[in-house]
Design an enzyme around this catalytic site. Structure first.
Site: not given
Ligand code: GLN
Ligand code: ZN
Length: 750
Positions: A421, A684
């Protein structure tokens, strides 16, 4: 005429984040339980002192908390799921908040439309434990000692509590039992000599409040039998259709929020009972700006035509704003003069009450008017960006080709492409580096060099692991909003402006104070470096316009939509620069899209229209060959799926594990046609997901969506994890994906 002042709660974290520090010390075994409780007590004493010094007449007390007040009420009411029952005291409390090996924590979610997160009460195990209000009663007793009759206990209303709970056992039985516990609590408070209580029922502003009417009536009838005057408090929106019956509930005072929604019209239309006091939430507790004299005077004028028995207070608990703006010496003076944090808001409440009593409010507010004028003269205006927005054409919100066509032009990847992500671990070393830069112990070049080395390491590692689409790792970013805000004109930053996000986590939202303009490319250097080190595609990584607005303190005098569109323009230029730098994939994160939704469904359309437009303005300028990704997490969006589709992102990555695949199921059910990054493990949790576990999650994915639509990624960014956790987890993710490719008979073309 009767006019008093009150507060509905105060920041709980301490002016210097003492609570955070104490909690972290306690969790790592450095301080004792007594020391932790002492820290909480000191914050509480400090808060009371501030409110007393300001001259508040009815000080809301009992809202301090070691982690979260909703959790406190769960424990007090005996609502403890069986998995925690073998534990006791603080160990049980913190396990409910944070979990421990083999005992999952309570679910955490956002408190109404704010960015504060509470722990969701789980009413799953019956019989309940016996109630235990001793900690609350002790707090109230000590508040009474210090503040005398000024101390007004704050209770979380039972119906709001139930509305926010996960209720799995018979509703009516639970309701009656808990209502009896509230009656009992009121009796004990009465025995302590308490002369009034605040009961907070923000759930009354939700559209479905009407369906709960008979429960409210039953509850407040039985609470009235105790004989303590009840001050019923609502906020975050207006009472809507429920107004006529809510104001008839048997309570002494009712508070309405006059900073949001349309309570003023309801008040004027239906009137207000003569025998009740009206609580006037007129000082905005959700934003950091000082009151604006003209609208304030107009509102108060109309209110006074209906009733003159008033209690003036902030619109909600002041937990949503930082402590004290006078500490912010770095802010430009004309800006600082129109900002108002908790202490300043107290002074505003007192000033308004005085002006009403003396009949000279307009005069008293004159100084504020001057400050606003000085601010307007100072606040940066950028005609170019305003013109650009005015001359927007619908085509600028449209990609050049429809999804099906552009898909063919976009990068060809193995089936079930794997990616992450965006962020990789923010280690203590990286944070140290930033601190050194700030203190001038290392030069900008040395800092850059160190960040570049991290990026290079991260790219090598992702190649070794075998991911298909890489990221640079976001090492240069402290926070996804702050990082971009610092590169844009129009944002200001505080040094001490912390607000609680949840438990020990605090955030420092930037303040939008002028037209937002991109000053220079924001992400190109890091992107270029990362892409130069690999043949695989690297995603450019941006924070979306809606998230930027929702996680900042926006201007109150300019529509949020306009602020989001200005940010979107800046991002649109960044997208073009990323493409020029060779990016074939760009991710624009919108994790906060959903939390900006108005509480009343009838206002959703309006919000979603501009929110989606802002995202499209940021992204639609991309060439058809460029694959646009977006990411959302920790919120359900089954009910806004058509708007998610309208974002027109080529790939949407979602989080699943904390929501039981609900999001995936909703997407599938809606017949979503574009690609979906199906979050395969919880970031998490420190636990390393096994290949089998991830494989299972992948199978869930293909059970619901066509294989061509599926991407593989963790639930969210990895910045809070350690490398020792990230590396094996991602390796397992890649191994599970390979297994899936084999079982599905889909082979890699490369
Ligand atoms: N690109 C961001 C990360 O990887 C996305 C974080 C989020 O969704 N809060 O930290
Ligand atoms: Zn996120």
């Amino acid at each position: 005429m009767s006019i008093v002042t009150a507060t509905l709660g105060y920041p709980r974290i301490g002016a210097n984040r003492e609570l955070k520090k104490a909690l972290e010390a306690y969790w790592s075994g450095k301080i004792s339980t007594e020391e932790l409780l002492q820290a909480e007590k000191q914050i509480e004493q400090y808060n009371w002192q501030q409110q007393q010094d300001a001259g508040i007449e009815k000080i809301g007390v009992g809202d301090s908390s070691l982690y979260d007040p909703v959790l406190d009420w769960s424990v007090r009411l005996g609502i403890v799921p069986s998995r925690f029952r073998s534990l006791t005291g603080l160990e049980r409390y913190f396990t409910m908040a944070r979990g421990q090996e083999g005992i999952p924590a309570l679910e955490m979610t956002k408190w109404f439309d704010s960015n504060y997160h509470y722990l969701v009460p789980e009413i799953s195990d019956y019989p309940l434990l016996p109630p235990d209000f001793s900690d609350f009663l002790a707090k109230i007793a000590s508040a009474k000692e210090k503040l005398g009759q000024k101390a007004v206990p704050i209770l979380l209303g039972l119906l709001t509590f139930l509305r926010l709970s996960r209720v799995e056992v018979g509703q009516d039985k639970i309701f009656d039992e808990l209502a009896a516990r509230y009656v009992d609590l009121l009796r004990q408070l009465k025995d302590l000599g308490v002369s009034e209580v605040q009961i907070h029922e923000p759930a009354l502003v939700l559209e479905e409040a009407n369906q709960w009417r008979q429960y409210y009536e039953r509850l407040y009838d039985s609470l009235a039998t105790v004989g303590i005057p009840v001050h019923l408090v609502t906020y975050f929106d207006d009472l809507g259709d429920a107004y006529p019956w809510v104001v008839q509930l048997p309570v002494a005072a009712i508070s309405l929020d006059f900073t949001r929604g349309n309570n003023l019209d309801l008040l004027c239309r239906y009137g207000f009972p003569k025998d009740k006091q009206l609580g006037v939430g007129i000082v905005d507790a959700r934003n950091v700006w000082t009151v604006q004299p003209q609208p304030l005077l107009a509102t108060l004028n109309r209110i006074q035509q209906v009733t003159s028995n008033l209690c003036i207070h902030p619109s909600a608990s002041l937990q949503f704003v930082p402590y004290d703006v006078t500490r912010e010496k770095q802010l430009p003076e004309p800006l600082r003069q129109v900002l108002s944090f908790a202490v300043q808001k107290l002074a505003e409440v007192v000033l308004i009450a005085r002006g009403l009593k003396e009949g000279n409010l307009e005069e008293l507010l004159k100084a504020k008017e001057d400050k606003w004028q000085a601010f307007y003269a100072f606040s940066p205006v950028n005609e170019q960006v305003q013109k650009r927005l005015e001359s927007l054409t619908p085509e600028q919100l449209e990609r050049q080709l429809p999804y099906e066509k552009r898909k063919e032009l976009q990068p060809q990847l193995p089936p079930f492409p794997t990616t992450t992500i965006g962020s990789f671990p923010q280690t203590p070393e990286i944070r140290q580096l930033r601190l050194k830069l700030k203190r001038g112990q290392i030069s900008e070049e040395e800092y850059q060099q160190a960040i570049h080395e991290e990026i290079a390491k991260c790219i090598r590692l992702q190649e070794e692991i075998g991911l298909d689409v890489l990221v640079h790792g976001e090492f240069e970013r402290t926070d996804m909003v702050e990082f971009f805000a610092q590169k844009l004109a129009g944002f200001a930053f505080t040094e001490y402006g912390w607000v609680q996000s949840y438990g020990s986590r605090c955030v420092r939202p930037p303040i939008i104070y002028g037209d937002v303009v991109r000053l220079e490319p924001m992400t190109i250097r890091e992107f270029k470096l990362a892409q130069s080190l690999t043949k695989k595609p690297v995603k450019g990584m941006l924070t979306g316009p809606v998230t930027m607005v929702n996680w900042s303190f926006p201007r109150i005098d300019i529509p949020r939509a306009q602020q989001a569109m200005q940010i979107a323009l800046a991002l649109r230029d960044e997208v073009a620069d990323l493409e020029a730098a060779g990016a074939c994939m760009i991710q624009i994160d919108e994790p906060a899209l959903r939390e900006g939704l108005p509480l009343k469904k009838s206002r959703w359309e309006e919000y979603l229209r501009w929110a989606v437009d802002a995202f499209r303005l940021a992204s639609a300028g991309a060439r058809p060959e460029t694959q646009i990704h977006t990411h959302m997490c920790y919120s359900q969006f089954g009910d806004i799926i058509e708007h998610i589709e309208r974002l027109d992102a080529d790939v949407l990555s979602i989080e699943n594990s904390r929501s039981n695949n609900e999001t995936l199921l909703q997407i599938a059910k809606a017949g979503y046609k574009k690609q979906v990054g199906n979050g395969v493990y919880d970031v998490h949790s420190p636990a390393i997901p096994s290949v089998d576990q991830i494989f299972h999650q992948l199978q869930e994915g293909i059970a619901h969506l066509p294989p061509q639509q599926i991407w593989v990624n963790p639930d969210c960014g990895l910045k809070t994890r350690r490398w020792e956790e990230v590396i094996p987890s991602l390796k397992n993710m890649v191994a599970a994906t390979r297994r899936l490719r084999e079982t599905e008979g889909l082979q890699c073309s490369n």
